[in-house]
Scaffold this motif. Structure first.
Motif, PDB file in Angstrom:
ATOM      1  N   ALA A   1      -4.168   1.702  -3.688  1.00  0.00           N
ATOM      2  CA  ALA A   1      -4.821   2.701  -2.455  1.00  0.00           C
ATOM      3  C   ALA A   1      -4.121   4.032  -2.794  1.00  0.00           C
ATOM      4  N   VAL A   2      -5.291   4.723  -2.217  1.00  0.00           N
ATOM      5  CA  VAL A   2      -5.136   6.540  -3.260  1.00  0.00           C
ATOM      6  C   VAL A   2      -4.463   7.046  -1.954  1.00  0.00           C
TER       7      VAL A   2
ATOM      8  N   ASN B   1      11.533  -4.880   6.328  1.00  0.00           N
ATOM      9  CA  ASN B   1      10.283  -3.883   6.883  1.00  0.00           C
ATOM     10  C   ASN B   1       8.964  -3.164   6.474  1.00  0.00           C
ATOM     11  N   CYS B   2       9.085  -3.859   5.198  1.00  0.00           N
ATOM     12  CA  CYS B   2       8.073  -3.794   4.188  1.00  0.00           C
ATOM     13  C   CYS B   2       6.844  -5.116   3.783  1.00  0.00           C
TER      14      CYS B   2
ATOM     15  N   CYS C   1       3.627  -6.230   5.712  1.00  0.00           N
ATOM     16  CA  CYS C   1       2.717  -5.555   5.272  1.00  0.00           C
ATOM     17  C   CYS C   1       2.660  -5.963   3.371  1.00  0.00           C
ATOM     18  N   HIS C   2       3.163  -6.271   2.696  1.00  0.00           N
ATOM     19  CA  HIS C   2       3.184  -5.858   0.998  1.00  0.00           C
ATOM     20  C   HIS C   2       3.486  -7.323   0.543  1.00  0.00           C
TER      21      HIS C   2
ATOM     22  N   LEU D   1       6.886   8.010  -4.383  1.00  0.00           N
ATOM     23  CA  LEU D   1       7.184   6.341  -4.070  1.00  0.00           C
ATOM     24  C   LEU D   1       7.445   6.543  -2.738  1.00  0.00           C
TER      25      LEU D   1
ATOM     26  N   SER E   1       1.340   7.040   4.882  1.00  0.00           N
ATOM     27  CA  SER E   1       0.660   7.259   3.678  1.00  0.00           C
ATOM     28  C   SER E   1      -1.021   7.288   4.941  1.00  0.00           C
ATOM     29  N   ARG E   2      -2.045   7.868   4.977  1.00  0.00           N
ATOM     30  CA  ARG E   2      -2.923   7.020   5.745  1.00  0.00           C
ATOM     31  C   ARG E   2      -4.063   7.186   5.231  1.00  0.00           C
ATOM     32  N   LEU E   3      -4.563   6.628   4.653  1.00  0.00           N
ATOM     33  CA  LEU E   3      -6.334   6.023   3.860  1.00  0.00           C
ATOM     34  C   LEU E   3      -6.472   6.792   4.295  1.00  0.00           C
TER      35      LEU E   3
ATOM     36  N   MET F   1      -0.109   3.402   6.067  1.00  0.00           N
ATOM     37  CA  MET F   1       1.305   2.786   6.855  1.00  0.00           C
ATOM     38  C   MET F   1       1.921   3.746   7.138  1.00  0.00           C
TER      39      MET F   1
ATOM     40  N   ILE G   1      11.533  -1.653  -5.951  1.00  0.00           N
ATOM     41  CA  ILE G   1      10.803  -1.675  -6.254  1.00  0.00           C
ATOM     42  C   ILE G   1      10.350  -1.135  -7.028  1.00  0.00           C
TER      43      ILE G   1
HETATM   44  C1  HEC Z   1       2.409  -1.908   9.156  1.00  0.00           C
HETATM   45  C2  HEC Z   1       1.704  -2.252   6.923  1.00  0.00           C
HETATM   46  C3  HEC Z   1       2.868  -1.851   6.224  1.00  0.00           C
HETATM   47  C4  HEC Z   1       4.655  -1.695   6.024  1.00  0.00           C
HETATM   48  C5  HEC Z   1       4.946  -2.620   7.502  1.00  0.00           C
HETATM   49  C6  HEC Z   1       4.495  -0.641   5.485  1.00  0.00           C
HETATM   50  N1  HEC Z   1       2.935  -0.769   4.834  1.00  0.00           N
HETATM   51 FE1  HEC Z   1       3.400   0.720   2.836  1.00  0.00          FE
HETATM   52  N2  HEC Z   1       0.636   0.637   2.904  1.00  0.00           N
HETATM   53  C7  HEC Z   1       0.590  -0.037   3.805  1.00  0.00           C
HETATM   54  C8  HEC Z   1      -1.138   0.705   3.722  1.00  0.00           C
HETATM   55  C9  HEC Z   1      -2.395  -0.105   4.836  1.00  0.00           C
HETATM   56  C10 HEC Z   1      -0.807   1.618   2.791  1.00  0.00           C
HETATM   57  C11 HEC Z   1      -2.078   2.254   2.209  1.00  0.00           C
HETATM   58  C12 HEC Z   1      -2.156   3.368   2.632  1.00  0.00           C
HETATM   59  C13 HEC Z   1      -2.472   4.801   1.442  1.00  0.00           C
HETATM   60  O1  HEC Z   1      -2.448   4.204   0.305  1.00  0.00           O
HETATM   61  O2  HEC Z   1      -2.866   5.755   2.487  1.00  0.00           O
HETATM   62  C14 HEC Z   1       0.181   1.519   1.725  1.00  0.00           C
HETATM   63  C15 HEC Z   1       0.890   1.893   1.164  1.00  0.00           C
HETATM   64  C16 HEC Z   1       1.884   2.119  -0.122  1.00  0.00           C
HETATM   65  C17 HEC Z   1       2.491   2.939  -0.650  1.00  0.00           C
HETATM   66  C18 HEC Z   1       1.192   3.287  -1.643  1.00  0.00           C
HETATM   67  C19 HEC Z   1       0.897   2.356  -2.859  1.00  0.00           C
HETATM   68  C20 HEC Z   1       0.231   3.153  -4.383  1.00  0.00           C
HETATM   69  O3  HEC Z   1       0.107   2.359  -4.513  1.00  0.00           O
HETATM   70  O4  HEC Z   1      -0.021   4.351  -3.609  1.00  0.00           O
HETATM   71  C21 HEC Z   1       3.861   2.209  -1.493  1.00  0.00           C
HETATM   72  C22 HEC Z   1       4.670   2.440  -2.504  1.00  0.00           C
HETATM   73  C23 HEC Z   1       4.125   1.316   0.059  1.00  0.00           C
HETATM   74  N3  HEC Z   1       3.511   1.371   0.661  1.00  0.00           N
HETATM   75  C24 HEC Z   1       5.273   1.211   0.275  1.00  0.00           C
HETATM   76  C25 HEC Z   1       5.439   0.750   1.306  1.00  0.00           C
HETATM   77  C26 HEC Z   1       7.429   0.313   1.488  1.00  0.00           C
HETATM   78  C27 HEC Z   1       8.668   0.251   0.760  1.00  0.00           C
HETATM   79  C28 HEC Z   1       7.265  -0.066   3.272  1.00  0.00           C
HETATM   80  C29 HEC Z   1       8.760  -1.085   3.388  1.00  0.00           C
HETATM   81  C30 HEC Z   1       8.918   0.933   3.710  1.00  0.00           C
HETATM   82  C31 HEC Z   1       6.236   0.030   3.269  1.00  0.00           C
HETATM   83  N4  HEC Z   1       5.317  -0.179   2.798  1.00  0.00           N
HETATM   84  C32 HEC Z   1       5.292  -1.112   5.114  1.00  0.00           C
HETATM   85  C33 HEC Z   1       0.984  -0.083   5.503  1.00  0.00           C
HETATM   86  C34 HEC Z   1       2.095  -0.738   5.032  1.00  0.00           C
END
Ligand code: HEC
Ligand code: HEC
Ligand code: HEC
Length: 433
Positions: free
Chosen positions: A241-242, A312-313, A316-317, A345, A353-355, A367, A386
């Protein structure tokens, strides 16, 4: 042709010019947030200081309304202003130099007749000596830019040539994706060199290689043509995801391109062989990914970073690190998690981050930002996990690293209101290698 020679009712040409402005992403740099289109004033970080984009609306006093087509063409392709002074290469004229006369003509007609004049002075660039001496750029131009127009290659299909043209000329993809030499010029402006689009860094953020041909084992060479198309049109696909500065490129430029043009870009990128270095891991280890998944599932003997991840993560992931295709991006085996520099990271963890919203994917997935919730040590433990979990293979991150990155971050993209992402100074020129 001068301004007066063009007929304002030439609506097909205006439309064509508007499309070319999209392919060149003129909007991303020449408009700040919700200000009037092309009124300029976006601050672009450069090694010399902040350079502000200019008002390129057709206002005769504050914009470019009194530019003839020749003067416009010289500014866009040669970096020379109406008054003869030289533009800073923060404006990507070394790439636009390859644009055809036809495209420049349509672009000119669009800017003169399809854009509203804005009678406002854009913020002006005020660099200190010696960088305020614009004549110096003349020598840089002579040494490092070649003003050769794009030449199609006879042995390639029309589609591949079209893709090459879009990437090299208007798309100026190399301005971020090609490594720079010590004097800041891109190491190559076309695919005659294997450095072209080979990947680099932008303000500490990994910019992946776009060389998509190869054995499928490293980054984008494992993406299909359709994967690349999905990413450029919607900012997401099964692999990624960008984030970072590519968000604006997708939002303002590639998501507005026709299906045929985006496919041509993808087909062209597939013709460029990926570069493999001696230290590259040749294949992503599914066994290693599974081992981390099992460890997180059993939830015994967890490291500090694994605990932060589960709390925390993982919702979703997922414990698999595979995310959910086109919704939550994977963390296993991705370019961002495996980049030597952890800035990208750590920035995403702190700021969220917002798509982008695009015509083909109007939902704005986000996110959340964790910077307010996790301290430097927790973020360091998490990032370390990670970068080494699920078969990823990067070094540890310290609390001091996180502290430094935190201090330089703009306000979070996610807690701020939608659209704010456009207004921040997101578009910056590159650090030299
Ligand atoms: C509510 C759901 C949610 C949670 C909770 C969440 N994420 Fe995400 N994450 C997303 C979404 C949706 C995206 C894509 C958004 C974007 O790329 O702009 C994303 C994108 C990312 C990316 C970018 C991936 C890439 O290759 O571009 C990373 C790294 C990441 N998350 C790490 C984490 C970590 C570490 C945590 C915990 C601290 C976390 N996320 C918690 C939904 C979530
Ligand atoms: C990466 C950012 C970026 C992009 C993309 C970009 N510009 Fe620029 N442009 C700039 C900056 C910065 C300046 C001012 C440079 C200076 O002051 O030396 C500039 C200056 C100009 C000028 C000179 C105006 C004057 O005052 O003489 C013109 C014309 C122009 N841009 C047109 C365009 C067009 C048309 C496009 C799209 C095809 C475009 N720019 C895309 C950053 C950009
Ligand atoms: C302003 C700088 C900039 C420009 C211009 C730019 N990119 Fe990017 N691009 C990036 C960054 C930064 C990333 C990494 C995004 C991330 O970490 O989520 C990226 C990522 C990508 C990816 C995903 C690769 C991967 O392995 O994850 C593709 C595909 C891509 N860009 C294609 C293009 C194309 C095609 C163009 C020209 C039309 C282009 N980019 C122009 C900065 C840029």
């Amino acid at each position: 042709m001068a301004f007066a020679d063009t007929t304002p009712d030439d609506s097909a040409l205006i439309k064509q010019g508007e499309y070319i402005a999209r392919t060149g992403d003129c909007m991303a740099c020449h408009t700040v947030g919700n200000n009037k289109p092309y009124s300029g004033g976006l601050g672009i970080k450069s090694p010399f200081g902040i350079i502000y984009s200019t008002n390129i609306s057709p206002d005769p006093k504050f914009g470019i309304g009194d530019y003839t087509e020749k003067e416009f063409a010289d500014a866009v392709r040669k970096g020379v202003r109406k008054d003869g002074s030289y533009l800073y290469p923060a404006m990507p004229y070394p790439s636009y130099a390859k644009m055809t006369d036809q495209d420049i003509h349509a672009l000119y007609v669009y800017f003169m007749h399809g854009v509203q004049p804005v009678a406002e002075q854009a913020k002006q660039t005020d660099l200190s000596f010696p960088f305020n001496q614009r004549w110096g750029i003349m020598f840089w131009d002579k040494l490092f830019t070649d003003d050769g127009a794009f030449k199609p290659t006879a042995s390639r299909s029309d589609e591949i040539n079209r893709g090459a043209y879009l990437v090299q000329a208007a798309g100026h993809c190399g301005s971020c994706h090609t490594p720079r030499a010590i004097s800041m010029q891109e190491k190559a402006y076309d695919d005659s060199s294997d450095q072209y689009l080979a990947g680099t860094e932008l303000n500490g953020w990994n910019v992946p290689s776009l060389r998509a041909g190869g054995d499928g084992s490293k980054g984008i060479d494992g993406w299909s043509v359709q994967d690349i198309v999905d990413y450029l049109q919607t900012g997401r696909n099964v692999h990624a995801a960008v984030g970072g500065e590519m968000t604006a490129v997708i939002q303002h430029s590639t998501s507005h391109m026709t299906d045929a043009d985006v496919k041509a870009i993808a087909e062209y990128l597939k013709t460029l062989p990926q570069q493999y270095a001696a230290g590259d891991s040749k294949s992503f280890s599914e066994d290693a990914r599974k081992k981390t998944e099992d460890q997180l599932t059993q939830a015994t003997n967890l490291t500090a970073g694994q605990r932060v991840y589960l709390d925390n993560c993982a919702a979703c992931h997922f414990v698999s690190g595979k995310g959910a295709p086109n919704v939550f991006p994977p963390l296993a085996g991705t370019a961002l998690a495996n980049s030597a520099n952890p800035t990208g990271l750590v920035s995403i963890i702190l700021n969220g981050s917002r798509l982008p919203t695009t015509p083909k994917a109007p939902t704005q997935l986000a996110m959340p930002d964790f910077g307010w919730r996790l301290n430097d040590q927790q973020v360091a433990d998490l990032a370390t996990f990670i970068r080494s979990g699920w078969g990823n293979s990067q070094t540890a991150v310290s609390a001091a690293d996180v502290k430094k990155i935190r201090a330089q971050l703009p306000p979070p993209a996610v807690t701020s209101k939608p659209g704010d992402l456009d207004g921040v100074e997101h578009y910056s020129s590159q650090k030299s290698q």
